[in-house]
Design an enzyme around this catalytic site. Sequence first.
Site, mmCIF file in Angstrom:
data_model
loop_
_atom_site.group_PDB
_atom_site.id
_atom_site.type_symbol
_atom_site.label_atom_id
_atom_site.label_comp_id
_atom_site.label_asym_id
_atom_site.label_seq_id
_atom_site.Cartn_x
_atom_site.Cartn_y
_atom_site.Cartn_z
ATOM 1 N N PHE A 21 0.800 -1.219 0.000
ATOM 2 C CA PHE A 21 0.000 0.000 0.000
ATOM 3 C C PHE A 21 0.837 1.275 0.000
ATOM 4 O O PHE A 21 1.915 1.329 0.588
ATOM 5 C CB PHE A 21 -0.936 -0.003 1.215
ATOM 6 C CG PHE A 21 -1.769 -1.248 1.314
ATOM 7 C CD1 PHE A 21 -2.791 -1.484 0.406
ATOM 8 C CD2 PHE A 21 -1.514 -2.202 2.290
ATOM 9 C CE1 PHE A 21 -3.547 -2.644 0.471
ATOM 10 C CE2 PHE A 21 -2.270 -3.357 2.365
ATOM 11 C CZ PHE A 21 -3.288 -3.578 1.452
ATOM 12 N N ASP A 22 0.299 2.285 -0.681
ATOM 13 C CA ASP A 22 0.914 3.607 -0.688
ATOM 14 C C ASP A 22 0.253 4.536 0.317
ATOM 15 O O ASP A 22 0.837 5.541 0.719
ATOM 16 C CB ASP A 22 0.786 4.242 -2.083
ATOM 17 C CG ASP A 22 1.561 3.492 -3.147
ATOM 18 O OD1 ASP A 22 2.546 2.815 -2.796
ATOM 19 O OD2 ASP A 22 1.168 3.570 -4.327
ATOM 20 N N ALA A 23 -0.987 4.225 0.692
ATOM 21 C CA ALA A 23 -1.739 5.097 1.599
ATOM 22 C C ALA A 23 -2.497 4.272 2.625
ATOM 23 O O ALA A 23 -2.970 3.162 2.324
ATOM 24 C CB ALA A 23 -2.712 5.972 0.810
ATOM 25 N N LYS A 254 -4.314 0.737 -3.942
ATOM 26 C CA LYS A 254 -3.077 0.777 -3.173
ATOM 27 C C LYS A 254 -3.293 1.479 -1.826
ATOM 28 O O LYS A 254 -2.367 2.038 -1.246
ATOM 29 C CB LYS A 254 -1.983 1.486 -3.973
ATOM 30 C CG LYS A 254 -1.546 0.700 -5.203
ATOM 31 C CD LYS A 254 -0.365 1.372 -5.894
ATOM 32 C CE LYS A 254 0.102 0.543 -7.089
ATOM 33 N NZ LYS A 254 1.263 1.170 -7.763
#
Length: 311
Positions: A21-23, A254
């Site tokens: 994940f980015d967030a 993501k």
Amino acid sequence: MAPLQHLTGDKLAIKEFVDKFDAFLFDCDGVLWSGDTPFQGAVETLDMLRNKGKSIVFVTNNSTKSRVDYRKKLDGLGIKAQIEEIFSSSYSASVYISRILELPPNKRKVFILGESGIEQELAAESVSYIGGTDPAYRREITPEDYAKIASGDPSMMDPEVGVVLVGLDFHINYLKLAVALHYIQRGAVFLATNIDSTLPNSGSLFPGGGSICAPLIAMLGGPGVPGAEPLSLGKPSQAMMDAIEGKFKFDRKKTCMVGDRINTDIKFGIDGGLGGTLAVLTGVTSREQLVASAIAPTAYVDELKDLLEGA
């Protein structure tokens, strides 16, 4: 249904999960703190995610505080945050009323059942309101009040009210409920900041925002009756998810929702098509309830700090 993935104690699985994940969208009460006490390791976990370049958004259904108030609380608990990273249900509801809800020019005032957090966010959106923390509504109802409410006397029933907005109200009383009921019966839009039945505090559960809505729902005919239930602008409402996505421009696939409540936090992430959901067991939901629930997160940990094992 695939078995629930329990990440606690599995360093490799934790690292693989976080790296997807980015967030991360974080619920607050029951995840980062209980009452005014942060959970051990919560601050360090958030710092770890930021150091990995992850974006963090604090998404809370608690309407009693504004984003400014929440920033102060986060600072006081040692949690780094910008006001723009905070998305509360009071802010979500205020944005919905001011920018999305189409009201007649003479019906744009809001009657509040709630605390100052709602008032501050409505004011920031230039929305007029009455009720809330006004001492005029924090009293017992009188015989004269009954007659004025029933007749629509403008000294009691403001003709410009077009919305009844309900949040957690620590001073709920018969007068407020009576006025709110009559506004709705006269055509006001019925909104709620959230419908959480309870909230965690001091290791126990206390009445939540949904408990303030419940009497009105019963008065209007009960669950399922058209017009009896409010539109909720908090989790799991996808109106809130759309607003968050519109503001932060994250890639849903993501992004991971982290929360302690299955029917709001985890459902919010699942219904929103997020890439993952992570449940923690420090708030409302027990391990037994999690296992038995038809709403299943991608994974769960005993405590948020368990993510540090994969750092």
